[in-house]
Design an enzyme around this catalytic site. Structure first.
Site, PDB file in Angstrom:
ATOM      1  CG  ASP A  48     -48.508 -19.801  -7.589  1.00 22.19           C
ATOM      2  OD1 ASP A  48     -48.551 -20.491  -6.563  1.00 22.19           O
ATOM      3  OD2 ASP A  48     -47.493 -19.696  -8.294  1.00 22.19           O
ATOM      4  CE1 TYR A  97     -41.460 -18.604 -11.510  1.00 24.75           C
ATOM      5  CE2 TYR A  97     -39.465 -19.873 -11.934  1.00 24.75           C
ATOM      6  CZ  TYR A  97     -40.648 -19.697 -11.245  1.00 24.75           C
ATOM      7  OH  TYR A  97     -41.030 -20.603 -10.287  1.00 24.75           O
TER       8      TYR A  97
END
Ligand SMILES: NC(=O)c1ccc[n+]([C@@H]2O[C@H](COP(=O)([O-])OP(=O)(O)OC[C@H]3O[C@@H](n4cnc5c(N)ncnc54)[C@H](O)[C@@H]3O)[C@@H](O)[C@H]2O)c1
Ligand SMILES: O=P(O)(O)OC[C@H]1O[C@H](O[C@H]2[C@H](O)[C@@H](O)[C@@H](O)O[C@@H]2CO)[C@H](O)[C@@H](O)[C@@H]1O
Ligand SMILES: [Mn+2]
Length: 453
Positions: free
Chosen positions: A173, A268
């Site tokens: 997600d 990330y």
């Protein structure tokens, strides 16, 4: 084709996300009709604590949907049409180890990235295969597993190697969350965005962000240069991410684009491109795992206790893109909607200059027979090289798990960009083998056989 109303099983029913996902299902019953919801977990006590909250969410919307809570696989999966998987193997106590052990060596401590993600992957691959085998033994032969269980990149590679024909769609997600933030910045609903994106899970880049055919990435680039990928009022974008650590995660897209403005990175990538900054701000005694245990988990379990006592359920769980996204994907699988979503699929040339069998995260049209990836073409040498190093680290980790190979585990840890030297890799891996004694028997044996006297 599977016909509605569906039987849906949730593997990892004791998850803090279960109430939110079920709420997302309840407000979409017209799109995704349900006959039964089943919770399945190996931790009965945890699941039985969450179950009354889930049942309340269901009964607020439907008196007819059957609700089953079980730790028995046959009861959970017999005749099931869909399985939502969200296991956390080792639960938060092992996430805490995944994050704290690397930090003790000055290396990024994170749930799915760096040594923490590799350790999490070593724990999760075989339980995921076990789950697939249980589902295939009992569920409808056309059933789909939609998997959130992390670390999704490593789980996807492990499933590709060990169960290549399984009807499993691995999803994340984070890109959708980024698109939600883009929508908030651009003033449009996230469903209006059509993006081009390439990478591995938790390691990718947006290259186009189209609204009605017009690429709005230039506008986003200007906003990110001032605020990162958040509206000025961070909480306005996503209440669940008012946690300071999450605000910092979204703000950190700014320094990455200050260096490399061409594409918009998945948040990330900060763990791989600016690890020293990350470590400097992480607390080895109190990591994200502790924040979650003291935050999301404590709030939900307190609410469950309050509900048991008073029959009144406090507002205690977040219903956001996490739940909405998995329902979108399930609807497209169920009714052959061919919706375009970012999912994790076998490359097969979608990224022309990555290996054919790499598990990549790209846009795909979701059909009843699975995802059809959109060709993203060849990626620049800079991104290709970063991707190949991460891919090799993840693939060696999977081979280490399958073969019980200490040497391949050490290579996987050494190759990871967050780990500066082979000495760091070995010190962290050896500590993780000790901490994971109950989860890595094969590797444990190989390590003990080869452990220096
Ligand atoms: N893919 C994504 O983008 C994404 C987003 C959010 C969360 N997640 C993942 O979803 C999972 C759940 O997250 P959480 O914070 O709610 O964790 P949690 O610890 O609250 O819940 C996980 C549940 O899984 C259960 N479990 C562990 N091993 C199991 C097994 N072998 N079979 C059945 N159940 C098992 C645990 O007992 C626990 O009840 C984690 O893997 C997390 O990383 C993924
Ligand atoms: O630290 P946690 O447990 O709160 O979150 C870790 C997960 O973070 C991402 O999922 C986020 C998502 O990006 C956000 O918009 C919202 O939906 O909450 C999710 C959980 O916080 C990531 O994609 C997951 O893989 C991580 O597990
Ligand atoms: Mn994710």
């Amino acid at each position: 084709m599977i016909k509605p109303p569906f039987i849906l099983s949730i593997a990892g029913g004791g998850s803090t996300y279960t109430p939110g996902i079920v709420k997302s299902l309840m407000v979409r019953l017209e799109d995704f009709p349900l006959a039964e919801i089943r919770l399945y977990d190996i931790d009965e006590a945890r699941q039985n604590t969450i179950a009354p909250v889930v049942e309340k969410v269901i009964r607020d919307h439907s008196q007819s949907i059957k609700f089953t809570v079980t730790s028995d696989a046959e009861t959970a999966f017999r005749g099931a049409h869909f399985v939502f998987a969200q296991m956390r193997v080792g639960q938060y106590k092992m996430r805490e180890q995944d994050e704290k052990i690397p930090l003790r060596h000055g290396v990024v401590g994170q749930e799915t990235c760096g040594p923490g993600g590799l350790a999490y992957g070593l724990r999760t691959i075989l339980p995921m295969v076990e789950l697939i085998d249980l589902v295939e033994r009992y569920a409808d032969k056309s059933a789909w597993i939609v998997n959130y269980s992390n670390p999704a990149a490593i789980v996807a590679e492990g499933v590709r190697r060990l169960r290549p024909n399984a009807r499993v769609l691995n999803i994340c997600d984070m890109p959708v969350a980024a698109m939600r933030n883009m929508g908030a910045i651009l003033g449009v609903d996230r469903h209006k965005l059509e993006v081009d994106y390439f990478g591995l899970n938790h390691f990718g880049w947006f290259t186009k962000v189209r609204v009605d055919g017009e690429d709005r990435l230039p506008e986003l680039r200007e906003h990110v240069a001032r605020f990162g990928l958040l509206t000025e009022d961070a909480a306005q974008t996503d209440p669940q991410h008012s946690d300071p650590s999450w605000v910092k995660t979204w703000r950190n897209i700014k320094p990455i684009m200050d260096h490399f403005p061409e594409f918009l990175p998945n948040p990330y990538l900060q763990y791989y491109l600016m690890p020293n900054d990350i470590v400097a701000h992480q607390n080895a005694d109190y990591t994200r795992a502790n924040e979650v245990m003291d935050g999301r988990e404590k709030k939900l379990f307190a609410a469950a206790a309050e509900y048991q006592r008073t029959g009144i359920l406090p507002d205690a769980f977040h219903v956001g893109v996490h739940g909405a996204f998995i329902v979108d994907v399930a609807c497209s699988l169920a009714f052959d909607l061919r919706q375009r979503h970012l999912v994790i699929v076998e490359n097969k040339g979608a990224i022309a200059n990555l290996p054919y069998d790499a598990m990549v995260e790209v846009p795909a049209y979701i059909t009843s027979e699975g995802p059809e990836p959109v060709r993203m073409g060849a990626v620049p040498l800079f991104h290709q090289t970063l991707l190949m190093q991460q891919l090799a680290s993840e693939q060696l980790l999977v081979e280490a798990t399958i073969e019980g190979s200490y040497e391949k585990a050490l290579q996987a840890f050494t190759l990871n960009r967050t780990v500066p030297t082979m000495q760091h890799a070995k010190a962290i891996l050896d500590e993780m083998i000790e901490a994971n004694r109950d989860y890595w028997p094969a590797l444990q044996k190989a390590w003990e056989n080869g452990k220096p006297a």
